[in-house]
Design an enzyme around this catalytic site. Structure first.
Site, PDB file in Angstrom:
ATOM      1  N   ASP A  13      30.220  46.478  41.775  1.00 13.26           N
ATOM      2  CA  ASP A  13      29.794  46.127  43.138  1.00 13.26           C
ATOM      3  C   ASP A  13      30.949  45.762  44.069  1.00 13.26           C
ATOM      4  O   ASP A  13      30.847  45.930  45.283  1.00 13.26           O
ATOM      5  CB  ASP A  13      28.797  44.966  43.089  1.00 13.26           C
ATOM      6  CG  ASP A  13      29.370  43.736  42.406  1.00 13.26           C
ATOM      7  OD1 ASP A  13      30.188  43.885  41.468  1.00 13.26           O
ATOM      8  OD2 ASP A  13      29.014  42.613  42.803  1.00 13.26           O
ATOM      9  N   GLY A  36      27.707  43.416  38.325  1.00 14.14           N
ATOM     10  CA  GLY A  36      27.803  44.244  39.520  1.00 14.14           C
ATOM     11  C   GLY A  36      26.683  45.253  39.659  1.00 14.14           C
ATOM     12  O   GLY A  36      26.277  45.591  40.775  1.00 14.14           O
ATOM     13  N   THR A  45      34.488  37.603  39.840  1.00 16.57           N
ATOM     14  CA  THR A  45      35.058  38.121  41.092  1.00 16.57           C
ATOM     15  C   THR A  45      35.440  37.002  42.056  1.00 16.57           C
ATOM     16  O   THR A  45      34.684  36.042  42.219  1.00 16.57           O
ATOM     17  CB  THR A  45      34.013  39.021  41.795  1.00 16.57           C
ATOM     18  OG1 THR A  45      33.543  39.963  40.842  1.00 16.57           O
ATOM     19  CG2 THR A  45      34.585  39.722  42.998  1.00 16.57           C
ATOM     20  N   ARG A  94      34.179  52.783  34.896  1.00 15.78           N
ATOM     21  CA  ARG A  94      33.064  52.082  35.557  1.00 15.78           C
ATOM     22  C   ARG A  94      33.579  51.387  36.822  1.00 15.78           C
ATOM     23  O   ARG A  94      34.578  50.678  36.791  1.00 15.78           O
ATOM     24  CB  ARG A  94      32.465  51.068  34.593  1.00 15.78           C
ATOM     25  CG  ARG A  94      31.321  50.229  35.162  1.00 15.78           C
ATOM     26  CD  ARG A  94      31.815  48.897  35.657  1.00 15.78           C
ATOM     27  NE  ARG A  94      30.717  47.965  35.948  1.00 15.78           N
ATOM     28  CZ  ARG A  94      30.894  46.793  36.524  1.00 15.78           C
ATOM     29  NH1 ARG A  94      32.103  46.393  36.868  1.00 15.78           N
ATOM     30  NH2 ARG A  94      29.872  46.003  36.742  1.00 15.78           N
ATOM     31  N   VAL A  95      32.895  51.597  37.939  1.00 20.20           N
ATOM     32  CA  VAL A  95      33.212  50.890  39.183  1.00 20.20           C
ATOM     33  C   VAL A  95      32.037  49.980  39.500  1.00 20.20           C
ATOM     34  O   VAL A  95      30.882  50.398  39.435  1.00 20.20           O
ATOM     35  CB  VAL A  95      33.458  51.899  40.330  1.00 20.20           C
ATOM     36  CG1 VAL A  95      33.613  51.181  41.656  1.00 20.20           C
ATOM     37  CG2 VAL A  95      34.702  52.740  40.026  1.00 20.20           C
TER      38      VAL A  95
HETATM   39  N1  GLY Z   1      30.870  41.727  39.957  1.00 19.03           N
HETATM   40  C1  GLY Z   1      31.967  42.361  39.377  1.00 19.03           C
HETATM   41  C2  GLY Z   1      31.646  43.465  38.519  1.00 19.03           C
HETATM   42  O1  GLY Z   1      30.532  43.613  38.053  1.00 19.03           O
HETATM   43  O2  GLY Z   1      32.524  44.259  38.267  1.00 19.03           O
END
Ligand code: GLY
Length: 302
Positions: free
Chosen positions: A194, A217, A163, A191-192
């Site tokens: 953090d 995340g 990220t 999937r979403v």
């Molecule tokens: N930190 C980014 C994700 O897990 O999607």
């Protein structure tokens, strides 16, 4: 008060350079964060951020991004957004134009198109090839281990640079933060992570400071990591102490394979970071510097 920009990973260099130039020319911290992140979203060499990067298990790129204003605590986010080149800009529109905070999937795409963003279809160089290669590797090894996603996370262990997460501080102590990612490579469709969740991957409040994350995340979501770091700073810990304490807390129950990193900037311009990954790099620049500097820290367990 000096202006400061920080951003995750080596590719944060470009985000920080762009963002600080915007602050110096009178732009707001929100502008600095958005424009800085757009540079990384556009970078064809960064496969973990932006359209055309590393996809989910089905070969579809689903993007997460969010932005937050430290003065008003207003924020906006998108999750699992497809076919849009600058998810960070859509997140800003969610903040500015809707009564909501997070739009996902089809709804997020529909909103983006209504705002005038164009639907695009392309791969960054090598992204599709890496997906095919990883699919073969994981399928082969998962057949032996019978745990597909456990295998994904293990295969990903040395591949963690995902990220772009940015925090900006202006001369009048106003702050903003934002982030953008293609998410976990080979994630389950829908999937979403953090990066779209306020309090997990991002939090900023002018009265204290901001914190942003990168890594697995689910850890940041489970521990409300960015908000936790901001709360620790508001209790009097400096950014470094707050990040270390919060990362140690995520390690207590050993619930996760792999790790997370958190980067914090307080409203005085002090920076801190900690990670349970092997190592973590971030970019830093303030008014006194001609160009950003990269700082590398070792993981708390190494
Ligand atoms: N930190 C980014 C994700 O897990 O999607």
């Amino acid at each position: 008060m000096k202006r400061v920009m920080v951003a995750t990973w080596d590719f944060g260099f470009k985000a920080v350079a762009k963002g600080l130039a915007i602050l110096k020319s009178g732009g707001s911290p929100l502008d600095a964060v958005e424009e800085g992140i757009k540079v990384v979203e556009d970078d064809l060499e960064v496969l973990t951020v932006g359209l055309g990067g590393l996809p989910n298990f089905k070969g579809e790129v689903e993007l997460d991004a969010s932005i937050m204003d430290g003065g008003t605590l207003r924020c906006g986010a998108v999750g699992a957004l497809k076919h849009i080149r600058h998810p960070i800009s859509v997140a800003r529109k969610v903040m500015e134009l809707t009564p909501h905070i997070l739009l996902v999937g089809e709804g997020a795409l529909e909103f983006a198109l209504k705002c005038g963003f164009k639907q695009e279809f392309f791969w960054k160089p090598n992204a599709r090839e890496k997906w095919v290669e990883m699919l073969e590797k994981i399928k082969r090894e998962a057949l032996e281990e019978r745990s597909f996603y456990g295998k994904v996370l293990r295969v990903m262990r040395d591949f963690w640079r995902e990220t772009v997460s940015v925090i900006a501080l202006d001369t009048n102590c106003s702050m903003a933060a934002g982030n953008s990612t293609a998410g976990l490579f080979m994630k389950m469709p829908g999937r979403v992570g953090d990066s779209a969740i306020i309090g997990a991957g991002i939090y900023v409040d002018n009265r204290t400071g901001g914190a942003v994350t990168t890594g697995v995340g689910e850890i940041a979501v489970n521990y409300c990591l960015s908000k936790r770091v901001c709360d620790l700073m508001s209790m009097g810990l400096n950014p470094h102490e707050a990040c270390e304490k919060a990362i140690c807390e995520t390690l207590y129950l050993k619930n996760f394979i792999n790790g997370i990193a958190v980067l914090a900037l307080n409203n005085k311009g002090d920076v801190g970071a900690a990670t349970s990954l092997k190592e973590f790099t971030y970019a830093y620049q303030d008014d006194d510097m001609d160009r950003p500097e990269l700082k590398k820290i070792r993981g708390i367990l190494t």
